[in-house]
Design an enzyme around this catalytic site. Structure first.
Site, short mmCIF file in Angstrom:
data_model
loop_
_atom_site.label_atom_id
_atom_site.label_comp_id
_atom_site.label_asym_id
_atom_site.label_seq_id
_atom_site.Cartn_x
_atom_site.Cartn_y
_atom_site.Cartn_z
N PRO A 134 4.06 5.02 2.09
CA PRO A 134 5.23 4.28 1.48
C PRO A 134 6.64 5.29 1.42
CG PRO A 134 4.06 4.60 -0.39
CD PRO A 134 3.31 5.08 0.71
N CYS A 135 7.04 5.46 2.89
CA CYS A 135 8.11 6.38 2.72
C CYS A 135 9.53 5.61 2.08
CB CYS A 135 8.41 6.93 4.04
SG CYS A 135 8.44 5.65 5.39
N HIS A 136 9.50 4.28 2.24
CA HIS A 136 10.62 3.33 1.69
C HIS A 136 10.78 3.58 0.00
CE1 HIS A 136 7.05 0.64 1.10
NE2 HIS A 136 7.63 0.40 0.00
#
Length: 177
Positions: free
Chosen positions: A119-121
């Site tokens: 989850p780079c968001h």
């Protein structure tokens, strides 16, 4: 290489897998008809559907990302950010023992080949700003809101329109096979 697609509220998501695990999850802009499924891609599709239906908060899939040791260390940290929470690039830099490496962390974050699942968001700027996102800042805002994280309203976020990115391919994907 195995490949499949799902349609989501954010546009088409393409995912690929090796025999070992998921190698890529990106916003592809359009559904293609060339599907080569495997047990891993079938499970990935199921878990992504559950995530978008708010029935899943953690992914349980084998991963097989391609990258440098540093990138993989950053991606490992990303995988440990809980659903609905955020950390800063500086937080990640400290986690990988590079306290002055926020920009390098940002570079590794931007080259994450397994969006959503890694989850780079969930990474934001130290000042609370959304900063960039390879899938488009509109998608990042939508994902954080979907997970229940309250994003501070700003002039920029009020002007975002998810319809502008739904049919667009994720930026910075030229490095992906």
């Amino acid at each position: 290489m195995f490949v499949d697609y799902i349609d989501t509220p954010l546009g088409c998501v393409e995912f690929k897998a090796s025999d070992k695990g998921i190698t890529q999850v990106i916003f592809s802009g359009e559904i293609k008809t060339h599907v080569i499924a495997s047990d891993i891609t079938t499970e990935c599709k199921k878990q992504l559907h559950e995530y978008f239906a708010k029935a899943r908060k953690e992914f349980d899939l084998p991963l097989d990302p391609k990258g440098t040791d540093f990138q993989k260390s950053v991606w490992c940290c990303l995988s440990n950010i809980p659903y609905g929470e955020v950390v800063t690039y500086l937080d990640i830099a400290k986690m990988v023992n590079k306290p002055k490496g926020s920009q390098a962390v940002g570079g590794a974050n931007g080259r994450n080949p397994i969006s959503l699942i890694v989850p780079c968001h969930r990474v934001i700027g130290s000042n609370g700003s959304l900063t960039g996102y390879a899938g488009g800042i509109e998608r990042k805002l939508w994902l954080l809101s979907h997970e229940g994280f309250e994003v501070k309203p700003s002039k920029e976020s009020q002007q975002l329109d998810i319809q502008n990115v739904i049919h667009s391919r994720q930026a910075k994907t030229e490095f992906l096979a």
